[in-house]
Design an enzyme around this catalytic site. Sequence first.
Site, PDB file in Angstrom:
ATOM      1  N   SER A 195     -12.700   1.839  -1.838  1.00 24.24           N
ATOM      2  CA  SER A 195     -11.303   1.753  -2.269  1.00 24.24           C
ATOM      3  C   SER A 195     -11.151   2.193  -3.714  1.00 24.24           C
ATOM      4  CB  SER A 195     -10.860   0.294  -2.143  1.00 24.24           C
ATOM      5  OG  SER A 195      -9.634   0.103  -2.788  1.00 24.24           O
ATOM      6  N   TYR A 251     -11.467  -8.507  -4.426  1.00 20.30           N
ATOM      7  CA  TYR A 251     -11.546  -7.535  -3.331  1.00 20.30           C
ATOM      8  C   TYR A 251     -12.240  -6.255  -3.809  1.00 20.30           C
ATOM      9  CZ  TYR A 251     -10.042  -3.601  -0.540  1.00 20.30           C
ATOM     10  OH  TYR A 251     -10.043  -2.443   0.172  1.00 20.30           O
ATOM     11  N   LYS A 278     -16.072  -4.325  -2.893  1.00 21.02           N
ATOM     12  CA  LYS A 278     -16.285  -2.908  -2.536  1.00 21.02           C
ATOM     13  C   LYS A 278     -17.312  -2.274  -3.481  1.00 21.02           C
ATOM     14  CE  LYS A 278     -13.443  -2.600   0.945  1.00 21.02           C
ATOM     15  NZ  LYS A 278     -13.830  -2.168   2.292  1.00 21.02           N
TER      16      LYS A 278
HETATM   17  C1  WQD Z   1       2.388  -0.137  -4.214  1.00 16.05           C
HETATM   18  C2  WQD Z   1       3.437  -0.204  -5.311  1.00 16.05           C
HETATM   19  C3  WQD Z   1       3.722  -2.389  -6.261  1.00 16.05           C
HETATM   20  C4  WQD Z   1       5.308  -4.333  -2.725  1.00 16.05           C
HETATM   21  C5  WQD Z   1      -3.120  -1.881  -2.816  1.00 16.05           C
HETATM   22  C6  WQD Z   1      -4.425  -2.441  -3.277  1.00 16.05           C
HETATM   23  C7  WQD Z   1      -5.449  -1.360  -3.342  1.00 16.05           C
HETATM   24  C8  WQD Z   1      -5.530  -0.606  -2.027  1.00 16.05           C
HETATM   25  C9  WQD Z   1      -4.195  -0.132  -1.604  1.00 16.05           C
HETATM   26  C10 WQD Z   1      -7.092  -1.381  -0.371  1.00 16.05           C
HETATM   27  C11 WQD Z   1       3.007  -1.066  -6.511  1.00 16.05           C
HETATM   28  C12 WQD Z   1       4.972  -1.934  -5.551  1.00 16.05           C
HETATM   29  C13 WQD Z   1       4.795  -3.403  -3.606  1.00 16.05           C
HETATM   30  C14 WQD Z   1       6.633  -4.800  -2.906  1.00 16.05           C
HETATM   31  C15 WQD Z   1       6.826  -3.355  -4.832  1.00 16.05           C
HETATM   32  N1  WQD Z   1      -6.000  -1.449  -0.959  1.00 16.05           N
HETATM   33  N2  WQD Z   1       5.525  -2.926  -4.639  1.00 16.05           N
HETATM   34  N3  WQD Z   1       7.353  -4.265  -3.957  1.00 16.05           N
HETATM   35  O1  WQD Z   1      -1.173  -2.391  -5.118  1.00 16.05           O
HETATM   36  O2  WQD Z   1      -0.960   0.136  -5.214  1.00 16.05           O
HETATM   37  O3  WQD Z   1      -2.652  -0.932  -3.779  1.00 16.05           O
HETATM   38  O4  WQD Z   1      -3.285  -1.222  -1.572  1.00 16.05           O
HETATM   39  O5  WQD Z   1      -8.108  -0.827  -0.670  1.00 16.05           O
HETATM   40  O6  WQD Z   1      -6.652  -1.948  -3.658  1.00 16.05           O
HETATM   41  O7  WQD Z   1      -4.253  -3.023  -4.566  1.00 16.05           O
HETATM   42  O8  WQD Z   1      -0.333  -1.078  -3.084  1.00 16.05           O
HETATM   43  O9  WQD Z   1       1.466  -1.225  -1.451  1.00 16.05           O
HETATM   44  O10 WQD Z   1       0.808  -3.313  -2.741  1.00 16.05           O
HETATM   45  O11 WQD Z   1       1.982  -1.477  -3.935  1.00 16.05           O
HETATM   46  O12 WQD Z   1       7.529  -2.938  -5.776  1.00 16.05           O
HETATM   47  O13 WQD Z   1       7.154  -5.651  -2.191  1.00 16.05           O
HETATM   48  O14 WQD Z   1       4.606  -0.836  -4.775  1.00 16.05           O
HETATM   49  O15 WQD Z   1       4.028  -3.073  -7.436  1.00 16.05           O
HETATM   50  O16 WQD Z   1       3.499  -0.459  -7.654  1.00 16.05           O
HETATM   51  P1  WQD Z   1      -1.240  -1.121  -4.428  1.00 16.05           P
HETATM   52  P2  WQD Z   1       0.991  -1.842  -2.710  1.00 16.05           P
END
Ligand code: WQD
Length: 321
Positions: A117, A141, A145
Amino acid sequence: MVKVLVIGGAGYIGSHVVKDLLEKGHQVVVFDNFSTGQEINLFNNAELIKGDILDKTALEMAMSQNIDAVIHMAAKKAVGESMINPGLYADNNITGSINILNAMVQFGVKHIVFSSSAAVYGMPQYLPVDEKHQRNPINFYGYTKMVIEDLLDWYSKLKNINYIALRYFNAVGYAADKSIKGKEKNPQNLLPIIIETATGSRESFQIFGKDYQTADGTCERDYIHVSDLADAHEKSILRLMKDDSSYCLNLGSGRTVSVQQMTDACEKVIGKKLKYQYAPRRFGDPDKLVSQADLAYQILGWKAKYTNIEDIIQTTWNMEL
Ligand code: WQD
């Protein structure tokens, strides 16, 4: 034709990998404990072993089936939960991976593709992030990895296993032909949360932060379609079979989409206004995260085919139609 054991093959990304392998003429054995994997994601022409990676006997049974290569995608992946319950993540992700590696050694299986990841990088020190970027995870997490990548490296040196660790950026979308039927339950990520708002199963969603150092003030991420991810796994298997080297490779699109752009694009694809509020920043979110994925092109001849975010959203929205 390669015989591949796909551990976690009934999950969201795993089922797309199985579909891709079968379509390319490979033989597949799915190993899954169905904790988050779903029966509905299984394919008739893949063999199934119900089992848990903490059960060494089940793993040995799987590994004894003349397997050429393993794809290991069985992991707990909720970042927030990993900070509250690290023991669960240590057991499932780290101990489970050790069990897999030991069973591979026992049965002489030499090749493994591992789902890593972008979370191994932590807060980006420069952009785009290439594979030489320091690994410094900021959640447990991501730490699991990183540890598994290190274990792979030691086993490659000591036990002659070769590996490709694929560092996914933000995986999104579903197979365009709708052949994968199981929607992720209790999704934690942005796009499925927006889709839940569109279907009415949630009333509204929140945009976390609009004061970031980005063009529109909301966070930018590198979204990569799950079918593109799947394709990279098959290419990784073929590469491992013809070359003794091991690699860590970024899988991303190399482009960013902001939370606001994602929201606007969803409203356009779905054809209606969605209810959302601007909320404070979420802890641990970098302003921007984007991959440099040239190495995957160099080593695998892979790059993302889906380049348009609306096309990607459409494949997710199609699941509701
Ligand atoms: C994306 C953007 C949030 C929800 C995560 C893991 C990473 C990887 C992929 C596995 C961010 C914003 C989100 C909401 C929002 N996983 N958001 N409102 O955090 O980039 O990555 O998934 O390997 O390790 O951390 O993904 O989809 O949670 O967020 O504004 O209700 O959307 O702040 O900027 P993230 P996400």
